[in-house]
Structure formats: C-alpha cells, structure tokens
Design a protein around this motif. Sequence first.
Motif, PDB file in Angstrom:
ATOM      1  N   GLY A  18      54.983   5.503 -19.352  1.00 11.66           N
ATOM      2  CA  GLY A  18      53.576   5.369 -19.018  1.00 11.66           C
ATOM      3  C   GLY A  18      53.298   4.004 -18.411  1.00 11.66           C
ATOM      4  O   GLY A  18      54.222   3.251 -18.108  1.00 11.66           O
ATOM      5  N   VAL A  19      52.028   3.708 -18.255  1.00  9.49           N
ATOM      6  CA  VAL A  19      51.604   2.491 -17.569  1.00  9.49           C
ATOM      7  C   VAL A  19      50.795   1.608 -18.512  1.00  9.49           C
ATOM      8  O   VAL A  19      49.888   2.086 -19.199  1.00  9.49           O
ATOM      9  CB  VAL A  19      50.768   2.839 -16.312  1.00  9.49           C
ATOM     10  N   ALA A  38      48.871  11.935 -19.476  1.00  9.90           N
ATOM     11  CA  ALA A  38      47.473  11.730 -19.083  1.00  9.90           C
ATOM     12  C   ALA A  38      47.374  11.518 -17.577  1.00  9.90           C
ATOM     13  O   ALA A  38      46.460  12.037 -16.935  1.00  9.90           O
ATOM     14  CB  ALA A  38      46.886  10.540 -19.835  1.00  9.90           C
ATOM     15  N   LEU A  39      48.314  10.777 -17.029  1.00 12.59           N
ATOM     16  CA  LEU A  39      48.332  10.587 -15.569  1.00 12.59           C
ATOM     17  C   LEU A  39      48.529  11.923 -14.870  1.00 12.59           C
ATOM     18  O   LEU A  39      47.913  12.189 -13.837  1.00 12.59           O
ATOM     19  CB  LEU A  39      49.434   9.611 -15.169  1.00 12.59           C
ATOM     20  N   GLU A  40      49.372  12.759 -15.445  1.00 16.35           N
ATOM     21  CA  GLU A  40      49.608  14.080 -14.856  1.00 16.35           C
ATOM     22  C   GLU A  40      48.342  14.924 -14.901  1.00 16.35           C
ATOM     23  O   GLU A  40      47.998  15.600 -13.936  1.00 16.35           O
ATOM     24  CB  GLU A  40      50.753  14.788 -15.583  1.00 16.35           C
ATOM     25  N   LYS A  41      47.615  14.869 -16.033  1.00 16.20           N
ATOM     26  CA  LYS A  41      46.372  15.628 -16.141  1.00 16.20           C
ATOM     27  C   LYS A  41      45.360  15.149 -15.106  1.00 16.20           C
ATOM     28  O   LYS A  41      44.675  15.950 -14.486  1.00 16.20           O
ATOM     29  CB  LYS A  41      45.784  15.493 -17.543  1.00 16.20           C
ATOM     30  N   LEU A  42      45.276  13.854 -14.900  1.00 14.00           N
ATOM     31  CA  LEU A  42      44.349  13.299 -13.911  1.00 14.00           C
ATOM     32  C   LEU A  42      44.699  13.739 -12.496  1.00 14.00           C
ATOM     33  O   LEU A  42      43.826  13.913 -11.662  1.00 14.00           O
ATOM     34  CB  LEU A  42      44.360  11.772 -13.963  1.00 14.00           C
ATOM     35  N   GLY A  43      45.978  13.894 -12.234  1.00 10.41           N
ATOM     36  CA  GLY A  43      46.413  14.262 -10.896  1.00 10.41           C
ATOM     37  C   GLY A  43      46.728  15.729 -10.752  1.00 10.41           C
ATOM     38  O   GLY A  43      47.390  16.124  -9.803  1.00 10.41           O
ATOM     39  N   SER A  44      46.245  16.557 -11.687  1.00  7.98           N
ATOM     40  CA  SER A  44      46.622  17.976 -11.700  1.00  7.98           C
ATOM     41  C   SER A  44      46.237  18.705 -10.426  1.00  7.98           C
ATOM     42  O   SER A  44      46.853  19.699 -10.075  1.00  7.98           O
ATOM     43  CB  SER A  44      46.025  18.678 -12.920  1.00  7.98           C
ATOM     44  N   GLU A  45      45.221  18.198  -9.715  1.00  7.86           N
ATOM     45  CA  GLU A  45      44.831  18.879  -8.475  1.00  7.86           C
ATOM     46  C   GLU A  45      45.886  18.720  -7.388  1.00  7.86           C
ATOM     47  O   GLU A  45      45.890  19.447  -6.413  1.00  7.86           O
ATOM     48  CB  GLU A  45      43.472  18.372  -7.975  1.00  7.86           C
ATOM     49  N   LEU A  49      53.301  15.614 -11.581  1.00 10.92           N
ATOM     50  CA  LEU A  49      53.430  14.173 -11.400  1.00 10.92           C
ATOM     51  C   LEU A  49      54.891  13.789 -11.269  1.00 10.92           C
ATOM     52  O   LEU A  49      55.742  14.276 -12.015  1.00 10.92           O
ATOM     53  CB  LEU A  49      52.827  13.448 -12.609  1.00 10.92           C
ATOM     54  N   ASP A  50      55.156  12.927 -10.343  1.00  9.81           N
ATOM     55  CA  ASP A  50      56.469  12.285 -10.234  1.00  9.81           C
ATOM     56  C   ASP A  50      56.493  11.240 -11.346  1.00  9.81           C
ATOM     57  O   ASP A  50      55.749  10.268 -11.306  1.00  9.81           O
ATOM     58  CB  ASP A  50      56.591  11.631  -8.851  1.00  9.81           C
ATOM     59  N   THR A  51      57.311  11.455 -12.382  1.00 10.62           N
ATOM     60  CA  THR A  51      57.316  10.570 -13.549  1.00 10.62           C
ATOM     61  C   THR A  51      58.225   9.354 -13.384  1.00 10.62           C
ATOM     62  O   THR A  51      58.483   8.647 -14.346  1.00 10.62           O
ATOM     63  CB  THR A  51      57.700  11.333 -14.836  1.00 10.62           C
ATOM     64  N   SER A  52      58.670   9.114 -12.170  1.00 14.59           N
ATOM     65  CA  SER A  52      59.420   7.887 -11.916  1.00 14.59           C
ATOM     66  C   SER A  52      58.455   6.707 -12.047  1.00 14.59           C
ATOM     67  O   SER A  52      57.235   6.885 -11.989  1.00 14.59           O
ATOM     68  CB  SER A  52      60.011   7.909 -10.503  1.00 14.59           C
ATOM     69  N   PRO A  53      58.979   5.497 -12.208  1.00  9.12           N
ATOM     70  CA  PRO A  53      58.079   4.337 -12.259  1.00  9.12           C
ATOM     71  C   PRO A  53      57.129   4.276 -11.059  1.00  9.12           C
ATOM     72  O   PRO A  53      55.921   4.100 -11.228  1.00  9.12           O
ATOM     73  CB  PRO A  53      59.041   3.147 -12.280  1.00  9.12           C
ATOM     74  N   ALA A  54      57.659   4.470  -9.866  1.00 10.65           N
ATOM     75  CA  ALA A  54      56.812   4.413  -8.666  1.00 10.65           C
ATOM     76  C   ALA A  54      55.769   5.525  -8.673  1.00 10.65           C
ATOM     77  O   ALA A  54      54.615   5.306  -8.281  1.00 10.65           O
ATOM     78  CB  ALA A  54      57.672   4.494  -7.410  1.00 10.65           C
ATOM     79  N   GLY A  55      56.150   6.721  -9.118  1.00  4.99           N
ATOM     80  CA  GLY A  55      55.217   7.841  -9.164  1.00  4.99           C
ATOM     81  C   GLY A  55      54.081   7.605 -10.141  1.00  4.99           C
ATOM     82  O   GLY A  55      52.913   7.883  -9.841  1.00  4.99           O
ATOM     83  N   CYS A  56      54.397   7.089 -11.319  1.00  6.99           N
ATOM     84  CA  CYS A  56      53.364   6.812 -12.328  1.00  6.99           C
ATOM     85  C   CYS A  56      52.432   5.691 -11.874  1.00  6.99           C
ATOM     86  O   CYS A  56      51.219   5.783 -12.040  1.00  6.99           O
ATOM     87  CB  CYS A  56      54.003   6.453 -13.663  1.00  6.99           C
ATOM     88  N   PHE A  60      48.448   6.004 -11.175  1.00  3.75           N
ATOM     89  CA  PHE A  60      47.506   5.087 -11.802  1.00  3.75           C
ATOM     90  C   PHE A  60      46.591   4.471 -10.740  1.00  3.75           C
ATOM     91  O   PHE A  60      45.369   4.430 -10.898  1.00  3.75           O
ATOM     92  CB  PHE A  60      48.247   3.981 -12.565  1.00  3.75           C
ATOM     93  N   ASP A  61      47.181   3.988  -9.663  1.00  4.96           N
ATOM     94  CA  ASP A  61      46.400   3.346  -8.608  1.00  4.96           C
ATOM     95  C   ASP A  61      45.386   4.298  -7.981  1.00  4.96           C
ATOM     96  O   ASP A  61      44.258   3.906  -7.679  1.00  4.96           O
ATOM     97  CB  ASP A  61      47.321   2.770  -7.528  1.00  4.96           C
ATOM     98  N   ARG A  62      45.776   5.558  -7.788  1.00  2.00           N
ATOM     99  CA  ARG A  62      44.874   6.547  -7.181  1.00  2.00           C
ATOM    100  C   ARG A  62      43.675   6.845  -8.084  1.00  2.00           C
ATOM    101  O   ARG A  62      42.597   7.160  -7.585  1.00  2.00           O
ATOM    102  CB  ARG A  62      45.611   7.844  -6.883  1.00  2.00           C
ATOM    103  N   ARG A  63      43.863   6.787  -9.400  1.00  2.00           N
ATOM    104  CA  ARG A  63      42.807   7.160 -10.341  1.00  2.00           C
ATOM    105  C   ARG A  63      42.316   5.988 -11.190  1.00  2.00           C
ATOM    106  O   ARG A  63      41.756   6.170 -12.261  1.00  2.00           O
ATOM    107  CB  ARG A  63      43.320   8.283 -11.243  1.00  2.00           C
ATOM    108  N   ARG A  64      42.526   4.782 -10.704  1.00  2.00           N
ATOM    109  CA  ARG A  64      42.197   3.556 -11.450  1.00  2.00           C
ATOM    110  C   ARG A  64      40.756   3.554 -11.976  1.00  2.00           C
ATOM    111  O   ARG A  64      40.510   3.221 -13.130  1.00  2.00           O
ATOM    112  CB  ARG A  64      42.436   2.336 -10.565  1.00  2.00           C
TER     113      ARG A  64
END
Length: 91
Positions: A18-19, A38-45, A49-56, A60-64
């Motif tokens: 996570g972040v 939680a990040l995956e739920k936010l980006g469900s549309e 979610l790409d669970t790599s560090p860069a993906g997470c 996060f940045d998209r839904r800050r």
Amino acid sequence: MTLSFPNPSRSFDEGRKGVRFIGHDGVFEVPFFIEADALEKLGSETGRLDTSPAGCLSAFDRRRTAIHDVAREVHTNRRRTSYTLNAADFR
C-alpha cells in the motif's frame, strides 16, 4: 485545526502492499497508510489495479483528493496517532 496535506510526498510500502502518506493537524504529523485493496476499489471504473509500486503510486496520485477527503473524515471521527485506510472506508 483541520487536517491538511501540504506535503505531496507518498511512498510505497512493499511489506504491507500500500501507500504511506502524511497529514498535518496543526504542528502534529499524522501518518496514514492506504491498502492496495482500497486503491483498487477507488479505481474500479478502470479495471484491476496494477499492484506494483508504480501502479499503486499512480492510482494514489489519480485519486489523491478523494483519499485526502476520506483521511480527514476518518481523522475527525477516530482520533488516533496513525491510520490505515481500507476499502470499507471508501463508500
């Protein structure tokens, strides 16, 4: 005082998947952690979610703004020294 997020820094926690990010309540730092689920739920549309560090971090940045809004709500309702945000916190 209202919780604010003047420092845009965030980091990926490999062990917990996570972040981490920091809020400020007056002069006090308030540490937060948001789980990858939680990040995956936010980006469900957008699909899985790409669970790599860069993906997470990117998710996060998209839904800050939404994450910070929930962090403020949780901090107001649960006064603790640190917080973990999970999928249930995002209705």
